[in-house]
Design a protein around this motif. Structure first.
Motif, PDB file in Angstrom:
ATOM      1  N   ILE A 124       0.850  -1.188   0.000  1.00  0.00           N
ATOM      2  CA  ILE A 124       0.000   0.000   0.000  1.00  0.00           C
ATOM      3  C   ILE A 124       0.887   1.240   0.000  1.00  0.00           C
ATOM      4  O   ILE A 124       1.983   1.235   0.577  1.00  0.00           O
ATOM      5  N   ALA A 125       0.432   2.279  -0.640  1.00  0.00           N
ATOM      6  CA  ALA A 125       1.214   3.513  -0.743  1.00  0.00           C
ATOM      7  C   ALA A 125       1.695   3.984   0.626  1.00  0.00           C
ATOM      8  O   ALA A 125       0.916   3.999   1.591  1.00  0.00           O
ATOM      9  N   HIS A 126       2.953   4.338   0.703  1.00  0.00           N
ATOM     10  CA  HIS A 126       3.619   4.900   1.885  1.00  0.00           C
ATOM     11  C   HIS A 126       3.902   3.869   2.989  1.00  0.00           C
ATOM     12  O   HIS A 126       4.537   4.205   3.987  1.00  0.00           O
ATOM     13  N   ALA A 127       3.436   2.619   2.821  1.00  0.00           N
ATOM     14  CA  ALA A 127       3.600   1.632   3.889  1.00  0.00           C
ATOM     15  C   ALA A 127       5.062   1.263   4.097  1.00  0.00           C
ATOM     16  O   ALA A 127       5.572   1.277   5.227  1.00  0.00           O
ATOM     17  N   VAL A 128       5.757   0.919   3.025  1.00  0.00           N
ATOM     18  CA  VAL A 128       7.134   0.435   3.151  1.00  0.00           C
ATOM     19  C   VAL A 128       8.030   1.514   3.752  1.00  0.00           C
ATOM     20  O   VAL A 128       8.770   1.258   4.718  1.00  0.00           O
ATOM     21  N   ALA A 129       7.982   2.720   3.217  1.00  0.00           N
ATOM     22  CA  ALA A 129       8.838   3.797   3.719  1.00  0.00           C
ATOM     23  C   ALA A 129       8.517   4.132   5.163  1.00  0.00           C
ATOM     24  O   ALA A 129       9.419   4.345   5.986  1.00  0.00           O
ATOM     25  N   SER A 130       7.240   4.143   5.512  1.00  0.00           N
ATOM     26  CA  SER A 130       6.850   4.487   6.884  1.00  0.00           C
ATOM     27  C   SER A 130       7.346   3.447   7.882  1.00  0.00           C
ATOM     28  O   SER A 130       7.836   3.792   8.969  1.00  0.00           O
ATOM     29  N   LEU A 131       7.233   2.177   7.520  1.00  0.00           N
ATOM     30  CA  LEU A 131       7.677   1.123   8.431  1.00  0.00           C
ATOM     31  C   LEU A 131       9.197   1.121   8.585  1.00  0.00           C
ATOM     32  O   LEU A 131       9.717   0.873   9.677  1.00  0.00           O
ATOM     33  N   ARG A 132       9.898   1.406   7.506  1.00  0.00           N
ATOM     34  CA  ARG A 132      11.354   1.499   7.604  1.00  0.00           C
ATOM     35  C   ARG A 132      11.756   2.600   8.577  1.00  0.00           C
ATOM     36  O   ARG A 132      12.620   2.405   9.442  1.00  0.00           O
ATOM     37  N   VAL A 133      11.152   3.765   8.454  1.00  0.00           N
ATOM     38  CA  VAL A 133      11.495   4.893   9.326  1.00  0.00           C
ATOM     39  C   VAL A 133      11.139   4.574  10.774  1.00  0.00           C
ATOM     40  O   VAL A 133      11.898   4.869  11.701  1.00  0.00           O
ATOM     41  N   ALA A 134       9.975   3.979  10.992  1.00  0.00           N
ATOM     42  CA  ALA A 134       9.569   3.626  12.354  1.00  0.00           C
ATOM     43  C   ALA A 134      10.557   2.654  12.980  1.00  0.00           C
ATOM     44  O   ALA A 134      10.957   2.809  14.144  1.00  0.00           O
ATOM     45  N   ARG A 135      10.972   1.635  12.225  1.00  0.00           N
ATOM     46  CA  ARG A 135      11.927   0.655  12.746  1.00  0.00           C
ATOM     47  C   ARG A 135      13.278   1.305  13.030  1.00  0.00           C
ATOM     48  O   ARG A 135      13.896   1.053  14.069  1.00  0.00           O
ATOM     49  N   GLU A 136      13.737   2.141  12.104  1.00  0.00           N
ATOM     50  CA  GLU A 136      15.027   2.809  12.305  1.00  0.00           C
ATOM     51  C   GLU A 136      15.005   3.729  13.524  1.00  0.00           C
ATOM     52  O   GLU A 136      16.043   3.968  14.148  1.00  0.00           O
ATOM     53  N   GLY A 137      13.819   4.228  13.874  1.00  0.00           N
ATOM     54  CA  GLY A 137      13.691   5.087  15.041  1.00  0.00           C
ATOM     55  C   GLY A 137      13.566   4.324  16.349  1.00  0.00           C
ATOM     56  O   GLY A 137      13.461   4.934  17.413  1.00  0.00           O
ATOM     57  N   LEU A 185       8.792  -6.935  -0.429  1.00  0.00           N
ATOM     58  CA  LEU A 185       8.176  -5.621  -0.596  1.00  0.00           C
ATOM     59  C   LEU A 185       9.090  -4.488  -0.142  1.00  0.00           C
ATOM     60  O   LEU A 185       8.825  -3.322  -0.455  1.00  0.00           O
ATOM     61  N   GLY A 186      10.153  -4.848   0.608  1.00  0.00           N
ATOM     62  CA  GLY A 186      11.075  -3.828   1.097  1.00  0.00           C
ATOM     63  C   GLY A 186      11.007  -3.584   2.576  1.00  0.00           C
ATOM     64  O   GLY A 186      11.607  -2.634   3.083  1.00  0.00           O
ATOM     65  N   VAL A 187      10.257  -4.421   3.292  1.00  0.00           N
ATOM     66  CA  VAL A 187      10.163  -4.322   4.751  1.00  0.00           C
ATOM     67  C   VAL A 187      10.803  -5.578   5.339  1.00  0.00           C
ATOM     68  O   VAL A 187      10.132  -6.598   5.502  1.00  0.00           O
ATOM     69  N   PRO A 188      12.098  -5.563   5.629  1.00  0.00           N
ATOM     70  CA  PRO A 188      12.739  -6.767   6.168  1.00  0.00           C
ATOM     71  C   PRO A 188      12.011  -7.276   7.408  1.00  0.00           C
ATOM     72  O   PRO A 188      11.740  -6.513   8.336  1.00  0.00           O
ATOM     73  N   ALA A 189      11.663  -8.544   7.405  1.00  0.00           N
ATOM     74  CA  ALA A 189      10.922  -9.133   8.516  1.00  0.00           C
ATOM     75  C   ALA A 189      11.409 -10.544   8.772  1.00  0.00           C
ATOM     76  O   ALA A 189      11.802 -11.263   7.851  1.00  0.00           O
ATOM     77  N   GLU A 190      11.381 -10.939  10.038  1.00  0.00           N
ATOM     78  CA  GLU A 190      11.723 -12.293  10.453  1.00  0.00           C
ATOM     79  C   GLU A 190      10.440 -13.061  10.753  1.00  0.00           C
ATOM     80  O   GLU A 190       9.439 -12.470  11.161  1.00  0.00           O
ATOM     81  N   PRO A 191      10.442 -14.379  10.560  1.00  0.00           N
ATOM     82  CA  PRO A 191       9.251 -15.164  10.893  1.00  0.00           C
ATOM     83  C   PRO A 191       8.783 -14.947  12.333  1.00  0.00           C
ATOM     84  O   PRO A 191       7.571 -14.984  12.589  1.00  0.00           O
ATOM     85  N   SER A 192       9.716 -14.722  13.240  1.00  0.00           N
ATOM     86  CA  SER A 192       9.345 -14.513  14.645  1.00  0.00           C
ATOM     87  C   SER A 192       8.560 -13.225  14.855  1.00  0.00           C
ATOM     88  O   SER A 192       7.944 -13.039  15.905  1.00  0.00           O
TER      89      SER A 192
END
Length: 356
Positions: free
Chosen positions: A47-60, A85-92
């Motif tokens: 969804i638009a803006h999802a990947v970038a927003s999640l990256r910034v939130a995680r980096e913060g 999609l560009g949001v690195p995630a682990e199964p856990s």
């Protein structure tokens, strides 16, 4: 409860407006409990803006956990999809209703028991994780029947086997009862529709134990797996994500990228009213504006909303953020709600002015 300002809810005082936060939500809460379909992706595409927003939130420093009622896919598959999609995630970091219902079943049947599985691979893997043995037939002497979303490929015969076993008195479980699921091509039947098929076959005499959102087993599974101490539920559905947060006593953010539209939000009953409202996941990265009383109406940003005596919502003013206008409308509608907590308002003209 994490810091926020503005009207809060309690058992005696339902929420009458979205709350404010002077800091970005990603700074206030330690973990975002994110729904997937309609929040992070739709039909497999971000969804638009999802990947970038999640990256910034995680980096913060905010931890991300992906919490889904969709029981079809394994956590490994979901994590791989998110990573593509560009949001690195682990199964856990993935929590599914399949995991929640598998734990629930394991608490009610003997160790190693057979379970008739009317669902996809995600449900089978979750059952095995709990030491249970998935089977396919009512004649395999199952100790339980479980239904979980299996996608469009789920054979009709699987539902027949489930119905036969349930009619024989086998305990019945369901990962969730969402009637619909969003896809890239539109709304499709969800696991709740398949549950209804089995219920009809029992003559409406049996009811399954349900684990998924908004019920407590899913909230318990999420907290056990994430260890979150200040969680924020982020979702697009009032009847699963927001109600589940309400039942769990935690704050919530509704994003308008999925099932819930602005008109439905205005008529939400008290346990379906989110703490915060945002257009999309960029709402995680920003402070939330305050909604303030202004005479007989409510103001947010440059917008002012009033509920007339006939239930017509009026909106005046203006601003760059249409969601500010929606927040003001929520306050007007929720404050004017009747004794049953349901707002009966006409908002077409006001929402038209916002482009919503």
């Amino acid at each position: 409860m994490a810091e926020s300002t503005g009207p809060a809810r309690s058992a005696d005082a339902p929420r009458t407006a979205p709350s404010a936060s002077p800091r970005a939500l990603s700074e206030v809460y330690d973990t975002a409990l994110l729904d997937l379909d309609g929040v992070v992706y739709a039909g497999g595409e971000a969804i638009a803006h999802a990947v970038a927003s999640l990256r910034v939130a995680r980096e913060g420093g905010m931890r991300l956990a992906y919490v889904t009622n969709n029981a079809a896919r394994t956590p490994e598959t979901v994590a791989e999809h998110l990573t593509r999609l560009g949001v690195p995630a682990e199964p856990s970091e993935v929590v599914t209703s399949a995991q929640a219902v598998a734990r629930l079943i394991a608490e009610h049947v003997p160790a190693g028991a057979r379970v008739l599985c009317a669902g996809g691979e995600g449900l089978r893997v979750a059952l095995r994780e709990r030491g249970l043995s998935p089977v396919d037939s009512a004649d395999d002497d199952p100790a339980a029947v479980v239904q979980g979303y299996g996608g469009p490929e789920l054979p009709w015969g699987v539902l027949a086997e489930a119905a036969i076993a349930v009619n024989r008195g086998v305990p019945w479980f369901a990962s969730n009862t969402d009637l619909t699921i969003p896809t890239g091509r539109g709304t499709a039947p969800g696991n709740g529709a398949a549950v209804e098929v089995v219920r009809i076959a029992t003559g409406h005499t049996r009811e399954p134990r349900v684990a998924g959102k908004p019920l407590p087993p899913m909230h318990r599974e999420t907290i056990l797996r994430t260890g979150a101490s200040r969680p924020l539920v982020v979702g697009d559905r009032l009847d699963t994500d927001i109600e589940g947060a309400y039942a769990g006593g935690v704050d919530s953010l509704l994003v308008l990228t999925g099932v819930t539209d602005a008109a439905r939000l205005l008529t939400a009953r008290p346990d379906h009213r989110p703490t915060y409202v945002a257009a999309d996941l960029r709402g995680l990265l920003a402070p939330q504006p305050e909604v303030v009383a202004d005479g007989e109406g409510f103001r947010c940003g440059g917008w002012r909303a009033v509920a007339g005596h006939g239930g017509e919502l009026a909106l005046d003013g203006g601003g760059d953020d249409a969601v500010d206008g929606l927040r003001a409308l929520c306050a007007a509608a929720w404050t004017a709600a009747g004794a049953d907590g349901r707002a009966r308002v006409s908002a077409d003209r006001a929402l038209g002015a916002l482009g919503l």
